[in-house]
Design a protein around this motif. Structure first.
Motif, mmCIF file in Angstrom:
data_model
loop_
_atom_site.group_PDB
_atom_site.id
_atom_site.type_symbol
_atom_site.label_atom_id
_atom_site.label_comp_id
_atom_site.label_asym_id
_atom_site.label_seq_id
_atom_site.Cartn_x
_atom_site.Cartn_y
_atom_site.Cartn_z
ATOM 1 N N GLN A 107 0.802 -1.220 0.000
ATOM 2 C CA GLN A 107 0.000 0.000 0.000
ATOM 3 C C GLN A 107 0.834 1.267 0.000
ATOM 4 O O GLN A 107 0.330 2.348 -0.283
ATOM 5 N N SER A 108 2.060 1.130 0.429
ATOM 6 C CA SER A 108 2.871 2.337 0.559
ATOM 7 C C SER A 108 4.215 2.106 -0.109
ATOM 8 O O SER A 108 5.009 1.290 0.351
ATOM 9 N N ILE A 109 4.414 2.777 -1.213
ATOM 10 C CA ILE A 109 5.658 2.579 -1.957
ATOM 11 C C ILE A 109 6.365 3.919 -2.110
ATOM 12 O O ILE A 109 5.808 4.874 -2.627
ATOM 13 N N PHE A 110 7.590 3.978 -1.602
ATOM 14 C CA PHE A 110 8.382 5.190 -1.746
ATOM 15 C C PHE A 110 9.373 4.976 -2.878
ATOM 16 O O PHE A 110 10.132 4.017 -2.862
ATOM 17 N N SER A 124 0.144 16.137 -10.856
ATOM 18 C CA SER A 124 -1.310 16.227 -10.967
ATOM 19 C C SER A 124 -1.908 15.391 -12.093
ATOM 20 O O SER A 124 -2.992 14.845 -11.959
ATOM 21 N N ASP A 184 -1.032 11.439 -11.069
ATOM 22 C CA ASP A 184 -1.209 11.349 -9.633
ATOM 23 C C ASP A 184 -0.981 9.955 -9.064
ATOM 24 O O ASP A 184 -1.912 9.283 -8.635
ATOM 25 N N GLU A 207 0.232 9.291 -6.385
ATOM 26 C CA GLU A 207 0.100 9.283 -4.924
ATOM 27 C C GLU A 207 -1.212 8.651 -4.500
ATOM 28 O O GLU A 207 -1.337 8.147 -3.391
ATOM 29 N N ARG A 208 -2.198 8.660 -5.375
ATOM 30 C CA ARG A 208 -3.476 8.046 -4.983
ATOM 31 C C ARG A 208 -3.332 6.533 -4.796
ATOM 32 O O ARG A 208 -4.159 5.899 -4.154
ATOM 33 N N GLY A 239 -0.707 5.347 -3.336
ATOM 34 C CA GLY A 239 0.249 5.197 -2.242
ATOM 35 C C GLY A 239 1.684 5.263 -2.708
ATOM 36 O O GLY A 239 2.597 4.916 -1.979
ATOM 37 N N ARG A 276 4.817 7.434 -3.713
ATOM 38 C CA ARG A 276 5.326 8.802 -3.649
ATOM 39 C C ARG A 276 6.847 8.811 -3.672
ATOM 40 O O ARG A 276 7.481 7.781 -3.487
ATOM 41 N N ALA A 312 13.493 11.227 -1.172
ATOM 42 C CA ALA A 312 14.674 11.918 -1.671
ATOM 43 C C ALA A 312 15.945 11.128 -1.460
ATOM 44 O O ALA A 312 16.907 11.275 -2.191
ATOM 45 N N GLN A 336 15.358 5.867 2.509
ATOM 46 C CA GLN A 336 13.931 5.812 2.779
ATOM 47 C C GLN A 336 13.154 5.170 1.644
ATOM 48 O O GLN A 336 11.951 5.014 1.738
ATOM 49 N N ALA A 337 13.832 4.831 0.544
ATOM 50 C CA ALA A 337 13.096 4.402 -0.640
ATOM 51 C C ALA A 337 12.872 2.888 -0.622
ATOM 52 O O ALA A 337 13.658 2.132 -0.061
ATOM 53 N N ASP A 338 11.754 2.465 -1.214
ATOM 54 C CA ASP A 338 11.484 1.041 -1.400
ATOM 55 C C ASP A 338 11.804 0.611 -2.813
ATOM 56 O O ASP A 338 12.211 -0.514 -3.052
#
Lengths: 205, 191, 295, 548
Positions: A36-39, A58, A61, A63-64, A66, A68, A71, A75-77
């Motif tokens: 659900q959350s992918i950086f 935009s 998108d 981010e909808r 999950g 994002r 930097a 922190q990245a996946d």
């Protein structure tokens, strides 16, 4: 019968469709959260990076879903290798990939990562990314449109959710193989040698 | 100016490519004097670029220095030849600061040595040990075949030019056949 | 009983904080004409980071940094009462006062700064440098406003300040409120005073080296801390709160304002933001202070 | 104990044990003991110890004197013995600065004392108030001026700090803690006597104190030398005390802060002395990355800076809290805002200090080989740090002692309930709960954090940092945070502080003095004719004036 890349993509996608996943409930839950959350590491490593801004802003998108940007590699996946990959870039990609913390995934973008693409006879560009780093998902095209990138991400999410995206384990298990290939093009010293003289100049920091 | 260049530097005529774009071929040992003269006396204050052409058949590199004056909007191309074997020349970085990075590039890609340039390390390659890649004796395809692995499936790839020609021919034939059929149908209808 | 109270406060802050943070991302997305992530996305992110297999630690000070930061956030929360009426959910606020809370607000940041320094990442230190340089300018208008409020209400106890308002301090002393809002936008890390994190510009600012569970802890503390700061502002300026609905409504209103403000403006450079804060909000606050305490 | 000098029966001298004197005597004893603890690490001449003993004796004389004459004698002995102590290490210029300012201080103190004596013919503290009231207005102002100049020079408030920074920076590492902890406290002692016995001088102290805190804080931010940074920080901390002494009920806060400042400056300077002892480097740019080499020293410096910044839950917050509420009580709101502003700015130099020495990367190869400082350095730090922690936990602990002093000085007492709470008219807080809550939460969070599934991995190489995909190496300049605060110079107001210095003023003064002496030299040149002419001219003027 397809040959080459098409066949391998079939194999990759074939995994997606099979149902026999064995994971306990804790792993299932964690994989769900991971899915659900992918950086995504916001580095552009090739010309394909031009398709990433519309994907994340935009217009499309991401981010909808999950997805994002992050930097720093810490922190990245997911790291996206976006397009052709010269030796110099490859060195940095390897370094970055090794700095990311497990579990980590690699998404390769564009034909150049698949088979060299239009740089197939370039002396300075690698042809097969998976020889040097484990790839979880290829998104082909030159360039792939943001829709295809999103499609690739959704496929990756599905794999993560089922606990099958395990390239980082593959990298650790077959480290000698990858290392050998890396050394073949980058020379014995794989880590970048680096001199930061811009720091010392006045006005910088 | 042109006559002075011709007299003092014993060159051929200055070739006027078009209005405001001149070219002259000078001997290597007189090149720098000419550059200094152009810079100091004729306001050619900008060094746009330094290019190199590999004339492998004649055994030399043609170095072209392109200079511009913004005062009269004119561009001067100064060409000189240096030998390919152990190619070396003097650096221009004491006259133009930007020459340093241009020379770095040429050094990396052609292996030309610029005496007086302190910073001749690699620019865009890293740890390159083979022939400088833009020299014409460097065979790119052979290098790639020797050093890199291709993905299977490239062997059966098709010559796109021929293929598209073939496809176009097929399409054309189909079209003509359809046209013919139409015409014959028309003829039948008429009958 | 007090332990139960504290636990409940923590729970409320944790849930509300993440909800607010999710809403922040969602609303900002709407400002940018896109759909935005679901409201619980931030929570998912934090759990994801907790469930990472490994994270990098650069020694014991680095390890303790996020813990200190979390402790600082929880401390701040506990020393601010949720409601100014009634007996419950006062936390430890009767043992502390506003000055203590003002200092607790920076305690976590100092812990984090130590951890970032210990990591040896120059980009992190760059972020910390910017943060500390900006800090005092950020605090000055806020301090002046708070001092005026303390002086007017005759007590440095948050409950007393909240209870002593017949009409909201925001309306009674609008200049003080405006000045404090500028600082508050900066404290929430919103544009135009968001030079500390400054993603894209300085890698990731102070968070550059934090990964996995360290980052997850930082995200959780940020959620709790955000809520604590909102509650503090509600008590100081918006007449306090006597029930959950009131608290949530007021704090959310304030939060919405901060988001909208942040979404509209670009980023100040560090000297610019210091210069601006030392000139405009500080002057407003001084005028407000003089007007408030003239008699 | 009262006595008179032999043959001068009308001059009564007095030594008296008071609570205030005891308070400062305690601080002297504490400072002396802790400083002597680190003495065995240095090889010093015997005369150093002799002078040091003389200095301590003079301090006791100052503290226990009960009249201004003995006080002045103690003051002079202190200044002179300090001069000789400083002369071991100071450069000529710094030494000249010191002695000039010390002489100026002593002379103006002497003038002030004589002015005081001229009205009531008594040096005793009890008579000072009456003597002061008996003066005419102009003389009162003159007296205040001279007295304050004497005190301000010793305190090193801004404008008079010219000598202090150099003296601190260049003095011997053994002597600096004592210099900062005790000698400036003597100025404070004189100021307290002045404020309590004679007159409040409200506005002068308020303005002077505020300017001192703010300017010294921003000056400290700029410094690159550790001891210089701490010297400015010392000035700023004394600025708080001067500010709070300007209000009627500020004495409690001032004494509290004096205590905390003594403890923390001893701690910091001893810590720094230890670092300099093992590394032989004094600049922030030459240090770095020592945290894993000197972990204990790091923790002590951490405690020190937490106190210096006034952070809860340690002792620094208690004294800051007292100062704030005292200012609030007197309705000096903008003054309070200024003091809090300066306190918030202190975070920068405080972080700069700990970062430059202990965090970041080592800047030199030999920094990677240093070992923990000797126990002689650590032992006093253990003592001081535990004192600060205890005061933080039980902030009411010292209130009864301060109350005894306040009672003696006929000031309003501080309210006192339990040793855990600190109560003022505006607010109260419970140090024990704050410390306990912080400790409890910290331990709980830490335990939960350690039990998490995700493992923490330590990189093998210190260069394994996220660095834009590049790998830094030994040559890379990674330790640069010690120069933080540089961008503040681009802010107009702060640039003004950074750019200006009292040096220009004193240079100007010196130049004027030179011109003046040049004129005198020309007149008194040994040329008899000229001298004769001038004398005649002078006589004629005198004659004309007397005829009128």
């Amino acid at each position: 019968m397809e040959t080459g890349f098409l066949q391998e993509q079939k194999v990759l996608e074939g995994d997606l469709n099979s149902e026999n996943s064995h994971q306990n409930s804790v792993d299932f839950l964690m994989n769900w959260f991971r899915k659900q959350s992918i950086f995504v590491l916001a580095y552009g490593t090739g010309c394909g990076a031009i398709e990433m801004p519309p994907t994340f802003t935009s217009r499309y998108d991401a981010e909808r879903l999950g997805i994002r940007g992050a930097a720093t590699p810490r922190q990245a996946d997911v790291i996206i290798v976006s397009g052709y990959c010269s030796y110099k870039t490859l060195r940095r990609i390897i370094r970055t990939y090794e700095q990311m913390s497990n579990p980590k995934y690699l998404l390769a973008l564009g034909s150049c990562t698949v088979n060299g693409g239009m740089y197939w006879d370039s002396y300075n560009t690698i042809k097969k990314l998976e020889d040097y780093l484990p790839v979880d998902m290829y998104v082909n095209g030159c360039m792939p449109r943001p829709e295809s990138i999103l499609e690739g991400f959704i496929a990756l999410q599905k794999e993560i959710g089922e606990g099958k995206a395990s390239s980082w384990q593959k990298y650790e298990e077959n480290y000698e193989f990858y290392r050998k290939n890396q050394e073949a093009v980058l020379g014995k010293k794989v880590e970048p040698s680096y001199e930061a003289d811009w720091y010392l100049y006045e006005g910088g920091l | 100016m042109f006559s002075e260049i011709k007299n003092r530097f014993a060159t051929d005529d200055v070739e006027v490519k078009r209005k405001g774009l001149y070219k002259v071929v000078v001997k290597h040992e007189r090149l720098f004097a000419l550059i200094v003269m152009l810079k100091e006396m004729y306001d050619y204050k900008t060094l746009n670029t330094i290019t190199c052409t590999d004339w492998i058949e004649e055994g030399h590199f043609a170095l072209t220095y392109i200079m511009t004056t913004l005062k009269r909007n004119e561009t001067f191309m100064l060409q000189t030849m240096i030998l390919r074997e152990e190619a070396h020349t003097k650096s221009l970085s004491y006259l133009f600061k930007q020459a340093q990075i241009m020379e770095r590039d040429l050094h990396e890609m052609y292996g030309i040595k610029f005496e007086g340039n302190e910073n001749l390390k690699e620019l865009s390659l890293e740890n390159w040990v083979h022939t400088p890649p833009l020299r014409r004796e460097f065979d790119t395809l052979e290098f790639v075949n020797n050093h890199l692995t291709f993905r299977d499936g490239r062997d059966d790839n098709i010559d796109t030019k021929a293929e598209s020609k073939r496809l176009r021919a097929i399409k054309k034939a189909e079209k003509e056949a359809a046209k013919k059929a139409k015409e014959s149908k028309k003829a039948e209808d008429v009958q | 009983m007090i332990l139960f109270d504290l636990l409940f406060m923590l729970l409320v802050a944790y849930i509300t904080g993440f909800l607010y943070y999710g809403l922040y991302r969602n609303i900002t997305a709407r400002f940018q004409r896109r759909l935005g992530p679901p409201v619980w996305q931030s929570f998912l992110d934090s759990i994801k980071f907790f469930s990472k297999e490994e994270s990098i630690s650069h020694g014991w000070m680095f390890y303790l940094g996020p813990v200190i930061m979390m402790s600082g956030a929880i401390m701040t929360l506990f020393f601010i009462p949720l409601f100014h009426t009634g007996e419950s959910f006062k936390g430890l606020s009767s043992y502390g006062n506003l000055f203590l809370v003002l200092y607790l607000l920076v305690l976590g940041a100092l812990g984090n700064a130590l951890a970032v320094g210990a990591s040896g990442n120059p980009f992190g230190v760059m972020g910390v440098t910017r943060g500390l340089s900006r800090l005092f300018a950020l605090e000055l208008p806020f301090y002046i406003s708070v001092i005026a409020l303390i002086s007017v209400s005759g007590s440095a106890d948050i409950v007393c300040i909240a209870a002593s308002q017949t009409e909201w301090n925001a309306f009674a002393y609008p200049l003080l409120f405006i000045a404090a809002l500028f600082s508050f936008v900066g404290m929430m890390g919103q544009a135009p005073f968001d030079v500390v994190g400054a993603p894209v510009e300085v890698y990731s600012g102070p968070a550059s080296e934090f990964s996995g569970k360290f980052l997850a802890l930082l995200m959780s503390q940020s959620a709790i801390f955000t809520f604590a700061k909102l509650v503090l502002m509600v008590h100081l300026f918006l007449g306090g709160a006597s029930g959950f609905v009131e608290l949530l409504a007021k704090s959310f209103g304030l939060f919405l304002f901060v988001i909208a403000f942040g979404a509209m403006y670009g980023r100040f450079k560090t000297p610019q933001s210091i210069d601006f804060l030392l000139k405009v909000p500080t002057s407003i606050a001084i005028v407000g202070l003089i007007l408030a305490t003239w008699s | 104990m009262e006595f008179s000098l032999y043959g001068l029966s009308d001059i009564v001298l007095s030594l008296k044990v008071t609570a205030l004197a005891n308070f400062f005597a305690l601080l002297i004893v504490l400072s002396t003991l802790t400083v002597l603890f680190i003495a065995p690490n240095y090889r010093l001449k015997r005369s150093f110890y002799l002078l040091f003993t003389l200095l301590v004796a003079s301090l006791f004389l100052i503290v226990y004197a009960h009249d201004y004459l003995l006080f002045f004698i103690g003051w002079e002995v202190m200044s002179i013995s300090t001069y000789f102590l400083l002369s071991f290490t100071l450069s000529k210029e710094a030494l000249h600065k010191y002695i000039l300012f010390a002489m100026a201080s002593a002379l103006s103190l002497f003038v002030a004392i004589l002015l005081l004596y001229s009205t009531q013919h008594s040096f005793l503290y009890e008579d000072a108030k009456q003597s002061y009231l008996a003066m005419s207005d102009g003389v009162q102002q003159l007296f205040t001026l001279f007295m304050l100049i004497a005190i301000f020079i010793k305190l090193g408030t801004i404008g008079f700090h010219y000598w202090l920074v150099d003296a601190y920076e260049e003095s011997h590492n053994l002597f600096t803690p004592f210099l900062s902890a005790m000698l400036s406290k003597m100025g404070l002692y004189a100021l307290i006597l002045f404020v309590a016995n004679i007159t409040q001088a409200t506005y002068v102290l308020a303005v002077m104190g505020l300017l001192t805190t703010i300017i010294a804080t921003f000056k400290a931010i700029e410094q690159e030398s550790i001891k210089r940074l701490l010297a400015y920080s010392s000035i700023a901390q004394l600025g708080y005390i001067v500010t709070v002494l300007s209000v009627a009920d500020g004495m409690g806060g001032a004494l509290y802060h004096a205590l905390i400042h003594t403890l923390v400056k001893l701690l910091l300077f001893i810590n720094i002395a230890g670092v300099i002892y093992v590394t032989q480097k004094e600049k922030l740019s030459d240090l770095g990355g020592l945290i894993y080499k000197l972990p204990q020293s790091f923790v002590f410096l951490l405690i020190g800076i937490i106190v210096l910044a006034g952070m809860p839950p340690l002792g620094g917050f208690a004294s800051k809290f007292m100062i704030y509420t005292a200012l609030l009580d007197a309705k000096y709101l903008l003054l309070l805002a200024g003091v809090m502003f300066s306190s918030a700015s202190a975070f920068i130099y405080v972080y700069k200090l700990i970062y430059g020495i202990y965090l970041g990367h080592p800047t030199h190869k030999n920094l990677e080989e240093v070992k923990e400082v000797p126990w002689t350095f650590l032992a006093p730090q253990y003592l001081l740090a535990s004192l600060l922690v205890i005061i933080g936990t039980f902030p009411g602990l010292v209130i009864p002692y301060i109350n005894r002093i306040l009672g003696e000085l006929n000031l309003t007492l501080l309210s006192f309930e339990t040793i855990q709470t600190l109560i003022t008219s505006y607010a109260q807080y419970n140090g024990f709960v704050v410390m306990g809550a912080f400790g409890g939460i910290f331990v709980l969070v830490l335990m939960m954090f350690m039990l998490l599934r995700s493992k923490a991995k330590k990189p093998k190489n210190r260069f394994d940092i996220a660095y834009c995909a590049e790998e830094p190496n030994e040559a890379t300049h990674l330790h640069y945070g010690y120069s933080m605060g540089q961008e503040l110079k681009r802010v107009g107001l702060i640039h003004l502080i950074a750019k200006n210095s009292s040096k220009y003023f004193y240079d100007f003064l010196a130049k004027q003095m030179q011109y003046f002496s040049e004129v005198v030299r020309k007149i008194y040149s040994g040329n008899l004719l000229l001298n004769f002419n001038i004398a005649v001219l002078f006589l004629i003027i005198l004659l004309l004036w007397s005829l009128k």
